[in-house]
Design an enzyme around this catalytic site. Structure first.
Site, mmCIF file in Angstrom:
data_model
loop_
_atom_site.group_PDB
_atom_site.id
_atom_site.type_symbol
_atom_site.label_atom_id
_atom_site.label_comp_id
_atom_site.label_asym_id
_atom_site.label_seq_id
_atom_site.Cartn_x
_atom_site.Cartn_y
_atom_site.Cartn_z
ATOM 1 N N VAL A 14 25.284 6.233 -41.788
ATOM 2 C CA VAL A 14 25.302 7.610 -42.283
ATOM 3 C C VAL A 14 26.718 8.076 -42.563
ATOM 4 C CG1 VAL A 14 24.767 10.011 -41.713
ATOM 5 C CG2 VAL A 14 23.164 8.200 -41.097
ATOM 6 N N ASP A 32 35.954 6.370 -35.543
ATOM 7 C CA ASP A 32 34.928 5.591 -34.862
ATOM 8 C C ASP A 32 35.544 4.956 -33.619
ATOM 9 O OD1 ASP A 32 31.996 4.337 -36.040
ATOM 10 O OD2 ASP A 32 32.880 3.358 -34.295
ATOM 11 N N ARG A 37 35.199 -2.136 -36.160
ATOM 12 C CA ARG A 37 34.631 -1.476 -37.329
ATOM 13 C C ARG A 37 35.712 -0.776 -38.142
ATOM 14 N NH1 ARG A 37 30.999 -1.029 -41.412
ATOM 15 N NH2 ARG A 37 30.227 1.099 -41.734
ATOM 16 N N THR A 91 21.298 8.752 -32.594
ATOM 17 C CA THR A 91 20.533 9.425 -31.541
ATOM 18 C C THR A 91 19.283 8.584 -31.262
ATOM 19 O OG1 THR A 91 19.669 10.842 -33.328
ATOM 20 C CG2 THR A 91 21.325 11.788 -31.859
ATOM 21 N N THR A 126 20.056 13.205 -36.094
ATOM 22 C CA THR A 126 18.698 13.715 -35.927
ATOM 23 C C THR A 126 18.464 14.133 -34.476
ATOM 24 O OG1 THR A 126 17.899 12.278 -37.676
ATOM 25 C CG2 THR A 126 16.258 13.174 -36.176
ATOM 26 N N CYS A 266 14.978 5.950 -37.708
ATOM 27 C CA CYS A 266 14.380 7.254 -38.012
ATOM 28 C C CYS A 266 12.903 7.336 -37.640
ATOM 29 C CB CYS A 266 14.556 7.578 -39.501
ATOM 30 S SG CYS A 266 16.258 7.992 -39.960
ATOM 31 N N ARG A 337 18.452 -2.347 -36.047
ATOM 32 C CA ARG A 337 18.144 -1.367 -35.014
ATOM 33 C C ARG A 337 16.649 -1.058 -34.966
ATOM 34 N NH1 ARG A 337 21.813 3.562 -36.688
ATOM 35 N NH2 ARG A 337 21.063 2.827 -38.721
#
Length: 428
Positions: A14, A32, A37, A91, A126, A266, A337
């Site tokens: 995101v 981050d 990364r 999240t 979220t 999600c 994930r």
């Protein structure tokens, strides 16, 4: 606030696309905690494949002091002169399906250390309604020493990133925005509106925006659960579910959902956030949790269907060589994930089968770290025993052009979870 400088906290699926987009118009510091990364991004490489390396290099800056562009860092000090902070951390849920807000808390603590008078903090992660103002804002107040809506302000603009989708990129998806005051809501809306070509929608409050996001994926989850239940029913009747859905889809208002494994960051997670909040108010959500139970149980169902087909062909299950095609949560995407494929794998292993997992998109090190599973990098049809079964769990484009019969015995089975292969023994 005449000069805008944006800090993006979290540079994953995101955060990075959003940072890249804002960097075409504003100075952006991407933060981050993962140093590896940050280093890869500063070399112009995105391992998530969400941002094209050429596009990333076009906005990269070697210095945090720039007029426009993106500077990535793991140092909080580089966020100090930003005046907009956008938090895009994960999240997830724990093994008992309870929300894990720790990344959000830690990100809020990070921002709180550099928060200044007049700054605006926008959350994209979220959450269930109330998290921004009831959970995160108190952390910002405590760490910064500033008072909410006096010293600093907040907003919420739910992410709508679809990993692996190169058509519906961040700037092409209408953005819901909100603010802790009407004036701040307008500022947040204008900020996103300056780069989102699809336009924006200013919600009436932060809680409305939070609720809108969490029901988007809950609705999809329930619809997929419905067609998964249909697949179970029609399989008992020996009716092809995909043919039924194709026929029903000729009606103009029929929703084109398909059965399958539900995972990702999600759909397989968000309904639990809404359910958790509902239960705090003394309400037990029946439809939402029923949909989750149905979809969470599909891995076990698929495994049992595969075993049933193998038994019918007199294939010994214990020690059977099974090739699983795909372990990412969706096609043509490296994101592993919360993938539904793992449930199928675990259940097949519980029968004593010998599994080989092949996925050209997944990072073997990440799969090993997340699930303690080994993946093969290449398939060699020469010089190795044939497989007793091939199970397609993810419809990567690479799988469509392979003749899988080259890897099978004359008595082997092919089970196609996604319904994209020809000449299969079973599918949802």
């Amino acid at each position: 606030m005449s000069t805008i400088k944006i800090g993006i906290i979290g540079l994953g699926y995101v955060g990075l696309p959003l940072a890249r987009l804002f960097a075409t118009k504003y100075p952006v510091v991407g933060f981050d905690i993962n140093t590896e990364r940050v280093n890869e991004l500063m070399q112009g490489i995105d391992s998530t494949l969400e941002v094209d390396n050429e596009e990333l290099n076009a906005v990269l800056s070697k210095s945090p002091n720039m007029e426009t562009g993106l500077y990535c860092s793991d140092s909080v000090s580089h966020l100090a002169d930003c005046n907009y902070y956008i938090i895009t951390v994960p999240t997830p849920v724990d093994p008992t399906k309870r929300p894990i807000l720790t990344p959000l808390y830690k990100a809020s603590e990070t921002v709180g250390k550099v928060l200044k008078q007049g700054d605006i903090v926008v959350y994209e992660s979220t959450v269930y309604p109330g998290v921004t103002e009831e959970e995160c804002v108190p952390i910002l107040e405590k760490i910064s020493g500033l008072r909410f809506n006096e010293g600093f302000f907040a907003g919420y603009s739910p992410e709508r990133i679809n990993p692996g989708d190169k058509k519906h990129t961040v700037e092409k998806i209408l953005k819901v925005t909100s603010g802790s005051t009407p004036e701040v809501g307008k500022k947040v809306d204008e900020l996103y509106g300056s780069v989102i070509t699809a336009g924006t929608y200013l919600a009436t409050s932060i809680k409305v925006a939070e609720a809108a996001k969490v029901i988007e994926n809950s609705q999809r989850d329930i619809n997929i659960a419905f067609v998964n239940e249909l697949a179970k029913i029609f399989n008992l009747m020996d009716i092809d579910t995909h043919e039924v859905l194709e026929a029903a889809g000729t009606k103009w208002n029929f929703l084109p959902f398909k059965p399958g494994l539900v995972g990702g960051h999600c759909i397989g997670v968000d309904p639990y956030y809404l359910a958790q909040k509902a239960q705090q108010y003394g309400y037990h959500p029946e439809i939402i949790l029923a949909g989750r139970r149905m979809n969470d149980g599909m891995g076990s169902y698929v495994a049992s269907e595969i075993v049933k087909l193998m038994v019918q062909k007199d294939i010994k299950i214990k020690g059977a060589r099974i090739l699983v095609l795909g372990i990412t949560f969706k096609e043509n995407c490296p994101d592993v994930r919360n993938t539904g494929a793992v449930s199928v794998i675990e259940h097949l292993k519980s029968y004593g089968a010998d599994l080989s997992i092949f996925d050209p998109w997944a990072d073997p090190a990440e799969v090993l770290r997340e699930y303690n599973l080994d993946t093969v990098q290449h398939l060699d049809k020469e010089g190795q025993p044939k497989f007793d079964a091939v199970v397609l769990t993810v419809s990567h484009k690479e799988f469509l052009t392979v003749d899988w019969s080259d890897y099978l015995n004359s008595n082997s089975i092919v089970y196609d979870v996604k319904g994209i292969l020809q000449n299969t023994d079973g599918r949802l």
